[in-house]
Write a protein that holds these residues in place. Structure first.
Motif, mmCIF file in Angstrom:
data_model
loop_
_atom_site.group_PDB
_atom_site.id
_atom_site.type_symbol
_atom_site.label_atom_id
_atom_site.label_comp_id
_atom_site.label_asym_id
_atom_site.label_seq_id
_atom_site.Cartn_x
_atom_site.Cartn_y
_atom_site.Cartn_z
ATOM 1 N N LEU A 151 54.112 14.878 18.921
ATOM 2 C CA LEU A 151 52.763 14.621 19.427
ATOM 3 C C LEU A 151 52.756 13.609 20.562
ATOM 4 C CD1 LEU A 151 50.188 14.533 16.498
ATOM 5 C CD2 LEU A 151 50.550 16.278 18.242
ATOM 6 N N ALA A 152 53.604 12.608 20.469
ATOM 7 C CA ALA A 152 53.641 11.600 21.519
ATOM 8 C C ALA A 152 53.994 12.222 22.870
ATOM 9 C CB ALA A 152 54.650 10.509 21.166
ATOM 10 N N THR A 153 54.914 13.186 22.857
ATOM 11 C CA THR A 153 55.305 13.867 24.102
ATOM 12 C C THR A 153 54.212 14.816 24.572
ATOM 13 O OG1 THR A 153 57.650 13.727 23.535
ATOM 14 C CG2 THR A 153 57.018 15.361 25.177
ATOM 15 N N LEU A 154 53.695 15.633 23.668
ATOM 16 C CA LEU A 154 52.648 16.587 24.038
ATOM 17 C C LEU A 154 51.385 15.873 24.488
ATOM 18 C CD1 LEU A 154 53.016 19.232 21.170
ATOM 19 C CD2 LEU A 154 53.967 19.329 23.478
ATOM 20 N N GLY A 155 51.108 14.725 23.878
ATOM 21 C CA GLY A 155 49.893 13.989 24.210
ATOM 22 C C GLY A 155 49.870 13.457 25.622
ATOM 23 N N ARG A 156 51.030 13.288 26.221
ATOM 24 C CA ARG A 156 51.068 12.782 27.594
ATOM 25 C C ARG A 156 50.422 13.751 28.575
ATOM 26 N NH1 ARG A 156 56.841 11.682 26.428
ATOM 27 N NH2 ARG A 156 56.928 9.600 25.493
ATOM 28 N N SER A 157 50.329 15.021 28.193
ATOM 29 C CA SER A 157 49.725 16.017 29.083
ATOM 30 C C SER A 157 48.222 15.832 29.200
ATOM 31 C CB SER A 157 50.019 17.423 28.563
ATOM 32 O OG SER A 157 49.303 17.661 27.352
ATOM 33 N N GLY A 158 47.604 15.253 28.185
ATOM 34 C CA GLY A 158 46.151 15.117 28.177
ATOM 35 C C GLY A 158 45.428 16.419 27.888
ATOM 36 N N ALA A 159 46.187 17.488 27.577
ATOM 37 C CA ALA A 159 45.585 18.792 27.302
ATOM 38 C C ALA A 159 44.891 18.796 25.949
ATOM 39 C CB ALA A 159 46.659 19.878 27.341
ATOM 40 N N LEU A 160 44.009 19.755 25.747
ATOM 41 C CA LEU A 160 43.357 19.902 24.459
ATOM 42 C C LEU A 160 44.396 20.343 23.432
ATOM 43 C CD1 LEU A 160 39.963 20.896 23.452
ATOM 44 C CD2 LEU A 160 41.732 22.390 22.553
ATOM 45 N N LEU A 161 44.448 19.653 22.311
ATOM 46 C CA LEU A 161 45.416 19.945 21.260
ATOM 47 C C LEU A 161 44.721 20.568 20.052
ATOM 48 C CD1 LEU A 161 47.610 16.697 21.187
ATOM 49 C CD2 LEU A 161 48.191 18.893 22.215
ATOM 50 N N VAL A 162 45.318 21.613 19.534
ATOM 51 C CA VAL A 162 44.865 22.212 18.282
ATOM 52 C C VAL A 162 46.021 22.099 17.304
ATOM 53 C CG1 VAL A 162 44.031 24.283 17.125
ATOM 54 C CG2 VAL A 162 43.383 23.846 19.505
ATOM 55 N N LEU A 163 45.810 21.353 16.241
ATOM 56 C CA LEU A 163 46.863 21.122 15.271
ATOM 57 C C LEU A 163 46.604 21.890 13.984
ATOM 58 C CD1 LEU A 163 46.417 18.017 16.767
ATOM 59 C CD2 LEU A 163 48.568 17.809 15.544
ATOM 60 N N HIS A 164 47.585 22.714 13.620
ATOM 61 C CA HIS A 164 47.540 23.426 12.351
ATOM 62 C C HIS A 164 48.366 22.649 11.328
ATOM 63 C CE1 HIS A 164 46.509 26.506 15.289
ATOM 64 N NE2 HIS A 164 46.100 27.291 14.310
ATOM 65 N N GLY A 216 37.574 14.844 1.786
ATOM 66 C CA GLY A 216 38.635 15.271 0.881
ATOM 67 C C GLY A 216 39.428 16.457 1.374
ATOM 68 N N LEU A 217 39.535 16.617 2.698
ATOM 69 C CA LEU A 217 40.251 17.763 3.256
ATOM 70 C C LEU A 217 41.756 17.514 3.272
ATOM 71 C CD1 LEU A 217 37.991 18.626 6.329
ATOM 72 C CD2 LEU A 217 37.933 19.606 4.027
ATOM 73 N N VAL A 218 42.520 18.497 2.823
ATOM 74 C CA VAL A 218 43.975 18.386 2.878
ATOM 75 C C VAL A 218 44.634 19.654 3.419
ATOM 76 C CG1 VAL A 218 44.164 16.665 1.056
ATOM 77 C CG2 VAL A 218 44.176 19.091 0.455
ATOM 78 N N ARG A 219 43.937 20.782 3.446
ATOM 79 C CA ARG A 219 44.559 22.025 3.896
ATOM 80 C C ARG A 219 43.498 22.994 4.415
ATOM 81 N NH1 ARG A 219 44.540 26.134 0.025
ATOM 82 N NH2 ARG A 219 46.518 26.944 0.771
ATOM 83 N N THR A 220 43.978 24.134 4.932
ATOM 84 C CA THR A 220 43.131 25.199 5.471
ATOM 85 C C THR A 220 42.158 24.649 6.510
ATOM 86 O OG1 THR A 220 43.210 26.067 3.198
ATOM 87 C CG2 THR A 220 41.984 27.343 4.808
ATOM 88 N N SER A 221 42.666 23.772 7.359
ATOM 89 C CA SER A 221 41.849 23.165 8.403
ATOM 90 C C SER A 221 42.640 23.090 9.699
ATOM 91 C CB SER A 221 41.431 21.736 8.012
ATOM 92 O OG SER A 221 40.843 21.693 6.737
ATOM 93 N N VAL A 222 41.921 23.012 10.804
ATOM 94 C CA VAL A 222 42.559 22.728 12.087
ATOM 95 C C VAL A 222 41.918 21.469 12.671
ATOM 96 C CG1 VAL A 222 43.208 25.110 12.607
ATOM 97 C CG2 VAL A 222 40.990 24.253 13.355
ATOM 98 N N ILE A 223 42.757 20.688 13.338
ATOM 99 C CA ILE A 223 42.286 19.493 14.036
ATOM 100 C C ILE A 223 42.294 19.801 15.528
ATOM 101 C CG2 ILE A 223 42.721 17.054 14.515
ATOM 102 C CD1 ILE A 223 44.334 16.944 11.905
ATOM 103 N N ILE A 224 41.200 19.496 16.198
ATOM 104 C CA ILE A 224 41.107 19.729 17.640
ATOM 105 C C ILE A 224 40.784 18.412 18.325
ATOM 106 C CG2 ILE A 224 40.002 21.069 19.472
ATOM 107 C CD1 ILE A 224 39.248 23.156 17.430
ATOM 108 N N VAL A 225 41.581 18.075 19.333
ATOM 109 C CA VAL A 225 41.398 16.821 20.060
ATOM 110 C C VAL A 225 41.451 17.102 21.561
ATOM 111 C CG1 VAL A 225 42.299 14.510 20.506
ATOM 112 C CG2 VAL A 225 42.503 15.510 18.220
#
Length: 249
Positions: A151-164, A216-225
């Motif tokens: 994430l530290a490397t990908l985050g340098r792009s500043g692009a929208l991230l979708v994390l599964h 209380g979320l732990v699964r079946t979710s996506v994080i978008i930043v």
């Protein structure tokens, strides 16, 4: 016979494609991920179809089912959640089928990130704000990330991230992205996208982890930043611009 890897979509039974539903309705064997694929879809299978829940099977056992169907000359509908092209574990199944000489095809489906964007009522690519979407996950004990994809490397792009597959580790996600996106960067988490129990959390990197824990979320979710989640002031696209010459092919 053919094994059809079918993307069942993000959760709502009616988000399977027309091709996927037709293929499912014609296959006398259906292998489905019982923990993720909506049970309503199994009603599309033909009468008398062999239905196998693969949620408790290992790879060898899944391939054995395909071999058995192949020897009997029966097509197989292999139902996966979302779209088979990302985080679906179909690559290893295809490799085994290639070795066994069993033909297969892929029927694409609606991916989870697309359903999440729909729930948020957001376009993930906005003119002059962001034109890149990165689909990724974070390292876990079972499956490390390849070099350069942290994430530290990908985050340098500043692009929208979708994390599964990362909601359980939301604190780590926030910690690694804060230096690159800042505390006020828009963030969202969508759980059970497109399902009746869908849950949407909206916030920033400063508060999204707290919201996830409270829910209380732990699964079946996506994080978008990313900044496109909060984009309001941006230039209209060239696609529908009155200045565009529509006589040029």
């Amino acid at each position: 016979m053919t094994v059809y890897f079918i993307g069942a979509g993000p959760g709502a039974a009616d988000l399977i494609t027309v091709r996927g539903a037709r293929t499912l309705a014609a296959a006398p064997v259906c292998l489905y991920a019982g923990s993720l694929v909506p049970r309503e879809l199994l009603a599309e299978c033909p009468d008398g179809a062999r239905l196998v829940d693969t949620s408790r099977l290992n790879l060898d056992e899944i391939i054995a089912e395909c071999v058995r169907a192949h020897e009997a000359g029966l097509d197989v509908a292999r139902l996966h959640s979302g779209d088979p092209s990302v985080f679906s574990a179909v690559a290893e199944q295809m490799r085994r089928l290639d070795a066994a000489g069993i033909p297969y095809e892929v029927v694409p489906g609606v991916p989870a990130f697309a359903a999440a964007a729909a729930a948020l009522k957001r376009e993930l690519t906005v003119p002059t704000v962001g034109q890149t979407v990165i689909l990724t996950r974070i390292a876990q004990q079972a499956t490390p990330m390849p070099p350069g994809e942290d994430l530290a490397t990908l985050g340098r792009s500043g692009a929208l991230l979708v994390l599964h597959l990362a909601t359980r580790y939301v604190d780590r996600v926030v910690e690694e992205l804060l230096p690159h996106y800042g505390a006020e960067c828009p963030a969202a988490v969508v759980a059970m996208a497109s399902r009746p129990d869908e849950l949407v959390l909206r916030g920033t990197l400063a508060d999204i982890a707290g919201q996830v824990k409270e829910a209380g979320l732990v699964r079946t979710s996506v994080i978008i930043v990313g900044r496109t989640l909060g984009a309001e002031q941006f230039r209209d696209s060239h696609l529908y611009s009155p200045e565009r010459d529509r006589h040029v092919c």
